[in-house]
Design a protein around this motif. Structure first.
Motif, mmCIF file in Angstrom:
data_model
loop_
_atom_site.group_PDB
_atom_site.id
_atom_site.type_symbol
_atom_site.label_atom_id
_atom_site.label_comp_id
_atom_site.label_asym_id
_atom_site.label_seq_id
_atom_site.Cartn_x
_atom_site.Cartn_y
_atom_site.Cartn_z
ATOM 1 N N GLN A 249 23.777 27.891 61.901
ATOM 2 C CA GLN A 249 24.886 28.494 61.182
ATOM 3 C C GLN A 249 26.063 28.861 62.087
ATOM 4 N N TYR A 250 25.794 29.440 63.248
ATOM 5 C CA TYR A 250 26.906 29.890 64.092
ATOM 6 C C TYR A 250 26.720 29.567 65.575
ATOM 7 N N ARG A 251 25.639 28.879 65.942
ATOM 8 C CA ARG A 251 25.416 28.456 67.317
ATOM 9 C C ARG A 251 25.457 26.926 67.379
ATOM 10 N N PHE A 252 25.212 26.358 68.555
ATOM 11 C CA PHE A 252 25.419 24.918 68.754
ATOM 12 C C PHE A 252 24.254 24.002 68.397
ATOM 13 N N PRO A 253 22.971 24.432 68.383
ATOM 14 C CA PRO A 253 21.917 23.418 68.185
ATOM 15 C C PRO A 253 22.015 22.724 66.816
ATOM 16 N N THR A 254 21.748 21.442 66.843
ATOM 17 C CA THR A 254 21.668 20.645 65.613
ATOM 18 C C THR A 254 20.344 19.901 65.605
ATOM 19 N N GLN A 255 19.697 19.921 64.463
ATOM 20 C CA GLN A 255 18.376 19.306 64.307
ATOM 21 C C GLN A 255 18.491 17.970 63.579
ATOM 22 N N LEU A 256 17.855 16.952 64.140
ATOM 23 C CA LEU A 256 17.639 15.685 63.444
ATOM 24 C C LEU A 256 16.156 15.639 63.094
ATOM 25 N N VAL A 257 15.838 15.519 61.820
ATOM 26 C CA VAL A 257 14.431 15.520 61.416
ATOM 27 C C VAL A 257 14.180 14.349 60.468
ATOM 28 N N ILE A 258 13.022 13.699 60.645
ATOM 29 C CA ILE A 258 12.619 12.559 59.821
ATOM 30 C C ILE A 258 11.405 12.974 59.000
ATOM 31 N N LEU A 259 11.479 12.764 57.669
ATOM 32 C CA LEU A 259 10.364 13.051 56.775
ATOM 33 C C LEU A 259 9.907 11.762 56.108
ATOM 34 N N ASN A 260 8.625 11.701 55.760
ATOM 35 C CA ASN A 260 8.190 10.591 54.904
ATOM 36 C C ASN A 260 8.454 10.956 53.449
ATOM 37 N N SER A 261 8.117 10.068 52.532
ATOM 38 C CA SER A 261 8.448 10.290 51.119
ATOM 39 C C SER A 261 7.665 11.443 50.507
ATOM 40 N N GLY A 263 7.413 14.311 52.115
ATOM 41 C CA GLY A 263 7.974 15.510 52.712
ATOM 42 C C GLY A 263 7.320 15.928 54.006
ATOM 43 N N GLN A 264 6.505 15.071 54.592
ATOM 44 C CA GLN A 264 5.832 15.406 55.848
ATOM 45 C C GLN A 264 6.713 15.001 57.032
ATOM 46 N N ARG A 265 6.758 15.855 58.047
ATOM 47 C CA ARG A 265 7.604 15.637 59.211
ATOM 48 C C ARG A 265 7.033 14.507 60.074
ATOM 49 N N LEU A 266 7.876 13.502 60.363
ATOM 50 C CA LEU A 266 7.479 12.390 61.226
ATOM 51 C C LEU A 266 8.026 12.534 62.645
ATOM 52 N N GLY A 267 9.110 13.246 62.788
ATOM 53 C CA GLY A 267 9.705 13.431 64.100
ATOM 54 C C GLY A 267 10.934 14.307 63.996
ATOM 55 N N GLU A 268 11.342 14.902 65.129
ATOM 56 C CA GLU A 268 12.563 15.694 65.145
ATOM 57 C C GLU A 268 13.143 15.716 66.555
ATOM 58 N N TYR A 269 14.455 15.949 66.605
ATOM 59 C CA TYR A 269 15.197 15.936 67.863
ATOM 60 C C TYR A 269 16.274 17.012 67.763
ATOM 61 N N TRP A 270 16.580 17.650 68.918
ATOM 62 C CA TRP A 270 17.541 18.742 68.929
ATOM 63 C C TRP A 270 18.681 18.410 69.889
ATOM 64 N N ASN A 271 19.899 18.497 69.384
ATOM 65 C CA ASN A 271 21.089 18.212 70.192
ATOM 66 C C ASN A 271 21.850 19.501 70.450
ATOM 67 N N SER A 272 22.275 19.702 71.686
ATOM 68 C CA SER A 272 23.087 20.876 72.028
ATOM 69 C C SER A 272 24.539 20.599 71.671
ATOM 70 N N GLY A 273 24.773 20.492 70.402
ATOM 71 C CA GLY A 273 26.080 20.161 69.859
ATOM 72 C C GLY A 273 25.904 19.659 68.439
ATOM 73 N N ARG A 274 27.001 19.358 67.775
ATOM 74 C CA ARG A 274 26.967 18.939 66.379
ATOM 75 C C ARG A 274 26.787 17.426 66.237
ATOM 76 N N PHE A 275 26.249 17.018 65.063
ATOM 77 C CA PHE A 275 26.279 15.625 64.616
ATOM 78 C C PHE A 275 27.301 15.531 63.496
ATOM 79 N N SER A 276 28.049 14.436 63.468
ATOM 80 C CA SER A 276 29.082 14.280 62.438
ATOM 81 C C SER A 276 28.881 13.056 61.554
ATOM 82 N N ASP A 277 28.187 12.039 62.038
ATOM 83 C CA ASP A 277 27.989 10.836 61.215
ATOM 84 C C ASP A 277 26.638 10.214 61.531
#
Length: 451
Positions: A249-261, A263-277
């Motif tokens: 909400q107000y800090r820099f981390p951004t989460q990329l998360v992959i779910l299967n159909s 709703g189970q988590r397959l993987g995730e990655y954290w970037n010290s900055g925003r994703f835009s596209d």
């Protein structure tokens, strides 16, 4: 034929003849007149008592049915006709029921939506309301916003891509669409949840993004919001995976998360900055798309481009300063992490630059646009810089800043060449100017995935 055999073969009335041929007496008389049914009489009087022999009837019947040029409808046994009529009586209502049921099922298939107040309404193709979901959120963002973020990635203008916040799609390959709905509020709090409904409106699963992490000495709360998500069959099994981008909400981390159909988590990655596209592009032409993300890295204050193999997503972005490093995360599994150069002009206007949009060109190149400078970077599929285009907006702003004495650079070929040389690639240990994948992909058995 002996007299005893003749007696057994003899049919001595219209009634017996009709019963033997499995029809009525009127039909037998008609067949005699029109088709030569072998009927015998005691005398030549048409009203005389009739008789017939079974073998003669059998022979006549055989000859008539073997004649392909004549209609055989007159020799069908009454039992077959009755069964056929019974079949029609049974199947026609069933067919009508099938058509009616199919129409009802189609009328129950979600195709559109409307957001009113705190409630999501799901609508079919004919505009009929099917079901609703009350979120309980008083400041749920309005219908106009969700319409801009519906179903697929949209380019509203040249500098911004709108990723979906709601998708209606068959993600489980059962021929019926699910509804994926992310909570979005007007003040951007109480968000971060993705909800999946079946086509009837039953809750299938929900997923809460974010988690508490520590960067440097600061604990980061779980106040995340979904910037957007998209779906794609990443592994080719017919089921869709869900790719979510959620930023703090107000800090820099951004989460990329992959779910299967489911709703189970397959993987995730954290970037010290925003994703835009976000784009799915088969860069190495192996039949499986890579996940390609653009955004920024807050430590370096530069735009970035990150590429992932869809089956190997974990860890955190490459950082050097303790403030931007999360010790709870292992090194990232990205294929490429690229930082883009700053210009003297955008350094005047913003603290952080970003790569705003990604476009996949027909000539197998990526076109990237910087958010502040409005510079176009064209990269090949192996992520080598091909060209740089300074937009008219950039040239106008640069000219004005030059006249005002704020910058001293001249826009020429050398200026563009220096920008090209300014791209930095992470090799797994350090940043270099030579295009390269990370060592995770070059020096491990996973290299077999790379073209």
């Amino acid at each position: 034929m002996s007299s005893g055999q003749k007696k057994k073969s003899l049919l001595s009335s219209w009634k017996e003849i009709a019963a033997y041929l499995d029809c009525d007496e009127r039909t037998c008389r008609r067949w005699e007149k029109k088709h030569g049914l072998p009927i015998n009489r005691i005398d030549k009087n048409s009203t005389a008592r009739v008789y017939a022999f079974r073998n003669e009837l059998d022979k006549w019947l055989s000859e008539r049915t073997s004649d392909k040029t004549k209609s055989i409808s007159f020799i069908l046994p009454k039992s077959i006709i009755s069964k056929f009529l019974l079949f029609l009586l049974l199947t026609i209502p069933l067919f009508l029921i099938f058509l009616f049921t199919t129409r009802i099922v189609k009328d129950r298939i979600p195709a559109d939506f409307k957001v009113e107040g705190s409630t999501l309404f799901i609508i079919n193709k004919r505009g009929r309301y099917l079901w609703s979901f009350y979120t309980g959120i008083e400041n749920l963002i309005g219908d106009e916003h969700y319409k801009k973020h519906f179903q697929y990635r949209r380019r509203i203008n040249t500098i911004v891509s709108y990723l979906p916040h709601i998708i209606i799609k068959d993600i489980t390959n059962d021929k019926k669409p699910e509804v994926l709905f992310s909570i979005q509020t007007q003040d951007e709090f109480d968000e971060g949840k993705l909800i999946c409904f079946d086509y009837k409106g039953n809750l299938v699963w929900d997923f809460k993004t974010g988690k508490e992490l520590t960067y440097g000495e600061k604990a980061i709360s779980q106040d995340y919001r979904i910037r957007g998500f998209d779906v794609s069959d990443l592994n080719g099994d017919g089921n869709f995976e869900i790719v979510i981008i959620a930023s703090h909400q107000y800090r820099f981390p951004t989460q990329l998360v992959i779910l299967n159909s489911q709703g189970q988590r397959l993987g995730e990655y954290w970037n010290s900055g925003r994703f835009s596209d976000l784009q799915f592009i088969d860069l190495n032409k192996d039949g499986r798309a890579e996940i390609v993300l653009s955004g920024c890295n807050n430590e370096y204050r530069k735009g970035c481009l990150i590429v992932f193999d869809t089956a190997h997503i974990r860890g955190g972005s490459p950082q050097n300063t303790e403030e931007f490093i999360c010790k709870e995360l292992e090194p990232g599994t990205e294929k490429y992490y690229i930082l883009f150069p700053r210009t003297d002009l955008d350094l005047l206007e913003a603290k952080v630059e970003a790569i705003s949009t990604i476009d996949d060109l027909e000539n197998h190149r990526l076109l990237l646009l910087s958010l502040v400078g409005r510079i176009l970077f064209e990269l090949s599929y192996d992520l080598e810089i091909q060209s740089i285009t300074l937009s008219h907006i950039f040239q106008q702003k640069h000219g004005l800043a030059h006249l005002e004495g704020k910058i001293k650079s001249e826009l020429n070929e050398e200026y563009e060449e220096n920008l090209k040389k300014g791209l930095l690639y992470y090799d797994g240990e350090k940043w270099i100017s030579t295009p390269t994948m990370t060592s995770y992909w070059k020096n491990t058995a996973l290299n077999g995935f790379v073209a």
